[in-house]
Design a protein around this motif. Structure first.
Motif, PDB file in Angstrom:
ATOM      1  N   SER A  12      37.948 -61.349  -0.231  1.00 26.46           N
ATOM      2  CA  SER A  12      39.217 -60.625  -0.290  1.00 26.46           C
ATOM      3  C   SER A  12      39.101 -59.494  -1.295  1.00 26.46           C
ATOM      4  CB  SER A  12      40.370 -61.556  -0.671  1.00 26.46           C
ATOM      5  OG  SER A  12      40.172 -62.097  -1.960  1.00 26.46           O
ATOM      6  N   VAL A  13      39.996 -58.528  -1.137  1.00 22.03           N
ATOM      7  CA  VAL A  13      40.092 -57.401  -2.064  1.00 22.03           C
ATOM      8  C   VAL A  13      41.499 -57.432  -2.639  1.00 22.03           C
ATOM      9  CG1 VAL A  13      40.084 -54.890  -2.304  1.00 22.03           C
ATOM     10  CG2 VAL A  13      38.447 -56.003  -0.782  1.00 22.03           C
ATOM     11  N   GLU A  14      41.564 -57.380  -3.952  1.00 19.83           N
ATOM     12  CA  GLU A  14      42.845 -57.427  -4.645  1.00 19.83           C
ATOM     13  C   GLU A  14      43.022 -56.133  -5.426  1.00 19.83           C
ATOM     14  OE1 GLU A  14      44.544 -60.060  -8.273  1.00 19.83           O
ATOM     15  OE2 GLU A  14      43.637 -61.188  -6.628  1.00 19.83           O
ATOM     16  N   VAL A  15      44.192 -55.517  -5.304  1.00 17.80           N
ATOM     17  CA  VAL A  15      44.527 -54.306  -6.046  1.00 17.80           C
ATOM     18  C   VAL A  15      45.838 -54.568  -6.779  1.00 17.80           C
ATOM     19  CG1 VAL A  15      45.101 -51.856  -5.882  1.00 17.80           C
ATOM     20  CG2 VAL A  15      43.367 -52.824  -4.359  1.00 17.80           C
ATOM     21  N   ILE A  19      46.671 -58.867  -2.717  1.00 12.80           N
ATOM     22  CA  ILE A  19      45.546 -58.895  -1.784  1.00 12.80           C
ATOM     23  C   ILE A  19      45.810 -57.866  -0.688  1.00 12.80           C
ATOM     24  CG2 ILE A  19      44.303 -60.268  -0.081  1.00 12.80           C
ATOM     25  CD1 ILE A  19      44.729 -62.690  -1.888  1.00 12.80           C
ATOM     26  N   VAL A  20      44.880 -56.904  -0.577  1.00 16.80           N
ATOM     27  CA  VAL A  20      45.049 -55.820   0.402  1.00 16.80           C
ATOM     28  C   VAL A  20      44.116 -55.977   1.599  1.00 16.80           C
ATOM     29  CG1 VAL A  20      45.943 -54.181  -1.286  1.00 16.80           C
ATOM     30  CG2 VAL A  20      43.469 -54.293  -0.862  1.00 16.80           C
ATOM     31  N   GLY A  21      43.225 -56.937   1.539  1.00 18.11           N
ATOM     32  CA  GLY A  21      42.328 -57.212   2.657  1.00 18.11           C
ATOM     33  C   GLY A  21      41.635 -58.535   2.438  1.00 18.11           C
ATOM     34  N   SER A  22      41.456 -59.309   3.509  1.00 14.07           N
ATOM     35  CA  SER A  22      40.750 -60.585   3.374  1.00 14.07           C
ATOM     36  C   SER A  22      40.191 -61.016   4.722  1.00 14.07           C
ATOM     37  CB  SER A  22      41.675 -61.666   2.815  1.00 14.07           C
ATOM     38  OG  SER A  22      42.710 -61.955   3.726  1.00 14.07           O
ATOM     39  N   ILE A  23      39.126 -61.801   4.658  1.00 14.54           N
ATOM     40  CA  ILE A  23      38.536 -62.387   5.854  1.00 14.54           C
ATOM     41  C   ILE A  23      38.097 -63.807   5.533  1.00 14.54           C
ATOM     42  CG2 ILE A  23      37.704 -60.219   6.860  1.00 14.54           C
ATOM     43  CD1 ILE A  23      34.876 -60.970   5.803  1.00 14.54           C
ATOM     44  N   ASN A  70      32.322 -64.855  15.962  1.00  8.22           N
ATOM     45  CA  ASN A  70      33.748 -64.579  15.784  1.00  8.22           C
ATOM     46  C   ASN A  70      34.088 -64.389  14.305  1.00  8.22           C
ATOM     47  OD1 ASN A  70      36.291 -64.055  16.822  1.00  8.22           O
ATOM     48  ND2 ASN A  70      36.949 -66.178  16.630  1.00  8.22           N
ATOM     49  N   GLY A  71      33.250 -63.606  13.612  1.00  4.92           N
ATOM     50  CA  GLY A  71      33.440 -63.391  12.187  1.00  4.92           C
ATOM     51  C   GLY A  71      34.289 -62.174  11.888  1.00  4.92           C
ATOM     52  N   GLY A  72      34.712 -62.103  10.653  1.00 10.45           N
ATOM     53  CA  GLY A  72      35.494 -60.966  10.187  1.00 10.45           C
ATOM     54  C   GLY A  72      34.594 -59.937   9.515  1.00 10.45           C
ATOM     55  N   LEU A  73      35.109 -58.735   9.395  1.00 13.21           N
ATOM     56  CA  LEU A  73      34.397 -57.645   8.727  1.00 13.21           C
ATOM     57  C   LEU A  73      35.337 -57.026   7.708  1.00 13.21           C
ATOM     58  CD1 LEU A  73      31.964 -55.717   8.475  1.00 13.21           C
ATOM     59  CD2 LEU A  73      32.953 -54.382  10.361  1.00 13.21           C
ATOM     60  N   LEU A  74      34.941 -57.072   6.444  1.00 10.81           N
ATOM     61  CA  LEU A  74      35.737 -56.490   5.368  1.00 10.81           C
ATOM     62  C   LEU A  74      34.946 -55.334   4.781  1.00 10.81           C
ATOM     63  CD1 LEU A  74      38.279 -56.613   3.595  1.00 10.81           C
ATOM     64  CD2 LEU A  74      37.079 -58.245   2.126  1.00 10.81           C
ATOM     65  N   LEU A  75      35.489 -54.131   4.896  1.00 13.00           N
ATOM     66  CA  LEU A  75      34.843 -52.924   4.388  1.00 13.00           C
ATOM     67  C   LEU A  75      35.496 -52.516   3.075  1.00 13.00           C
ATOM     68  CD1 LEU A  75      34.809 -50.875   7.716  1.00 13.00           C
ATOM     69  CD2 LEU A  75      32.973 -52.272   6.766  1.00 13.00           C
ATOM     70  N   VAL A  76      34.655 -52.243   2.080  1.00 13.37           N
ATOM     71  CA  VAL A  76      35.147 -51.841   0.763  1.00 13.37           C
ATOM     72  C   VAL A  76      34.421 -50.561   0.364  1.00 13.37           C
ATOM     73  CG1 VAL A  76      35.396 -52.498  -1.661  1.00 13.37           C
ATOM     74  CG2 VAL A  76      35.542 -54.251   0.130  1.00 13.37           C
ATOM     75  N   SER A  77      35.172 -49.506   0.107  1.00 11.30           N
ATOM     76  CA  SER A  77      34.587 -48.241  -0.323  1.00 11.30           C
ATOM     77  C   SER A  77      33.942 -48.418  -1.689  1.00 11.30           C
ATOM     78  CB  SER A  77      35.685 -47.167  -0.378  1.00 11.30           C
ATOM     79  OG  SER A  77      35.137 -45.944  -0.792  1.00 11.30           O
TER      80      SER A  77
END
Length: 106
Positions: A12-15, A19-23, A70-77
């Protein structure tokens, strides 16, 4: 464009505490966008991320891709992937895309 990938059970990404994104299981990709990257570079990277065979099949061999599991994809700049460290002890980030371009590509 460069990406550093990691298989994850969850990510997950937390700002600022939100949490702004998670898989769940899938791929976490830190993506470094450079000034010269265009839509074709984005498409090429996305195709690779979706098709890399980095997940185990029934025999335990890394033979399945993200879609097959069937996985997730989380992209982080991550602009630091564009660092030029060839000279000196201070990396240059002059090839990195500006924040607005780098964040929108990811």
């Amino acid at each position: 464009m460069k990406a550093l990938i990691q298989r994850v059970k969850r990510a997950s990404v937390e700002v600022e505490g939100e949490i702004v994104g998670s898989i769940d299981h899938g791929l976490l990709a830190l993506v470094g966008v450079e000034k010269h990257d265009d839509a074709a570079a984005v498409e090429k990277l996305l195709h690779k991320l979706l098709h890399y065979r980095v997940f185990s099949d029934a025999d335990g061999k890394m033979n399945q891709n993200l879609q097959q599991v069937n996985g997730g994809l989380l992209l982080v700049s991550q602009f630091t992937l564009a660092a030029d460290t060839r000279k000196g002890l201070r990396p240059s980030f002059s090839s990195a895309a500006p924040p607005a371009q780098g964040g929108s590509a990811v």
